[in-house]
Design an enzyme around this catalytic site. Sequence first.
Site, PDB file in Angstrom:
ATOM      1  N   LEU A 129       0.843  -1.187   0.000  1.00 23.76           N
ATOM      2  CA  LEU A 129       0.000   0.000   0.000  1.00 23.76           C
ATOM      3  C   LEU A 129       0.884   1.243   0.000  1.00 23.76           C
ATOM      4  CD1 LEU A 129      -2.761  -0.967   2.604  1.00 23.76           C
ATOM      5  CD2 LEU A 129      -2.737  -1.331   0.134  1.00 23.76           C
ATOM      6  N   ASP A 130       0.750   2.052  -1.042  1.00 24.44           N
ATOM      7  CA  ASP A 130       1.470   3.318  -1.145  1.00 24.44           C
ATOM      8  C   ASP A 130       0.581   4.414  -0.566  1.00 24.44           C
ATOM      9  OD1 ASP A 130       3.547   2.015  -2.504  1.00 24.44           O
ATOM     10  OD2 ASP A 130       2.575   2.322  -4.451  1.00 24.44           O
ATOM     11  N   ILE A 131       1.079   5.094   0.461  1.00 26.47           N
ATOM     12  CA  ILE A 131       0.240   6.008   1.236  1.00 26.47           C
ATOM     13  C   ILE A 131       0.864   7.395   1.282  1.00 26.47           C
ATOM     14  CG2 ILE A 131      -0.658   6.455   3.554  1.00 26.47           C
ATOM     15  CD1 ILE A 131      -0.892   3.456   3.903  1.00 26.47           C
ATOM     16  N   ARG A 145      -2.717   5.548  -2.746  1.00 27.50           N
ATOM     17  CA  ARG A 145      -2.440   5.815  -4.156  1.00 27.50           C
ATOM     18  C   ARG A 145      -1.839   4.588  -4.825  1.00 27.50           C
ATOM     19  NH1 ARG A 145      -0.989  11.923  -5.687  1.00 27.50           N
ATOM     20  NH2 ARG A 145      -2.301  13.014  -4.161  1.00 27.50           N
ATOM     21  N   ASN A 175       4.187   1.749   2.328  1.00 27.68           N
ATOM     22  CA  ASN A 175       5.204   2.565   1.669  1.00 27.68           C
ATOM     23  C   ASN A 175       4.779   4.036   1.721  1.00 27.68           C
ATOM     24  OD1 ASN A 175       7.347   3.451   0.131  1.00 27.68           O
ATOM     25  ND2 ASN A 175       6.636   2.540  -1.784  1.00 27.68           N
TER      26      ASN A 175
END
Length: 264
Positions: A129-131, A145, A175
């Site tokens: 998970l890109d946060i 995102r 991330n």
Amino acid sequence: MLRPRIIPCLLVHKGGLVKTQGFKDPKYVGDPINAVRIFNEKEADELMVLDIDATVNKVLPDFSLISKLAAECRMPLCYGGGVTTAEQAARIVDMGVEKVAVSAAAIANPSLLSEMAAAVGRQSVVAVLDIRKRTGLFAKGYELRTHNGKTIHNSEPIALAKQLQEAGAGEVVINSIDRDGVMQGYDVALAEQFKHELKVPVTFLGGAGSLDHMNDLISTVGVVGAAAGSLFVFKGKYRAVLINYPTPEQKVMLCREALKNKHM
């Protein structure tokens, strides 16, 4: 006994090893296969390789590169980039890769993780998970995102992480886009939230610029994966390219912090 994992994260762009800042401006730093050989010599705990082109360009995983990485790698290897089916994940694991990471495909279709877990085992399924912090005058919290930070999703990050855990993820990687390449420390407060809410192993990426930053993460949050990119490919204030990794003695000290604080 469980202990923290210290994980180099290598980004692949157009076949080369790169490092980004805020998910932008990829800087070429070398050959990924050569980097794997150096991390072998330094006895890294684990290695994460993410192809940042595949999902954005809607192409298949680079099976040729994956095969070469798996043949060279002497530590557990996690690969992500372009994986959209359980069959692809099974092919990658058959090549000798221990874990397969997915992000956008899992967010669009959480049942993919169930299918992957059935095909390769839950322990081999990683959700990434890109946060990023929400922006705006009255904005609060974080947003999710994908596609190298360009696509925004409405899902609440922790709620989605729990959903992906239930769907079949055996590990979750968080991330931080804001801290990518900045080398000023992890978002420890965010890490605490995810560690508290999730039952599966959690790895945090984004912000590490020194072993002190890893110490801050581990001593506060406990036994987690502490992943980093810039820390392990740059050296000094001028960011000269030099592959590096903690010594065995330094890793022992990081483990002691987790034990001292009884974060098991």
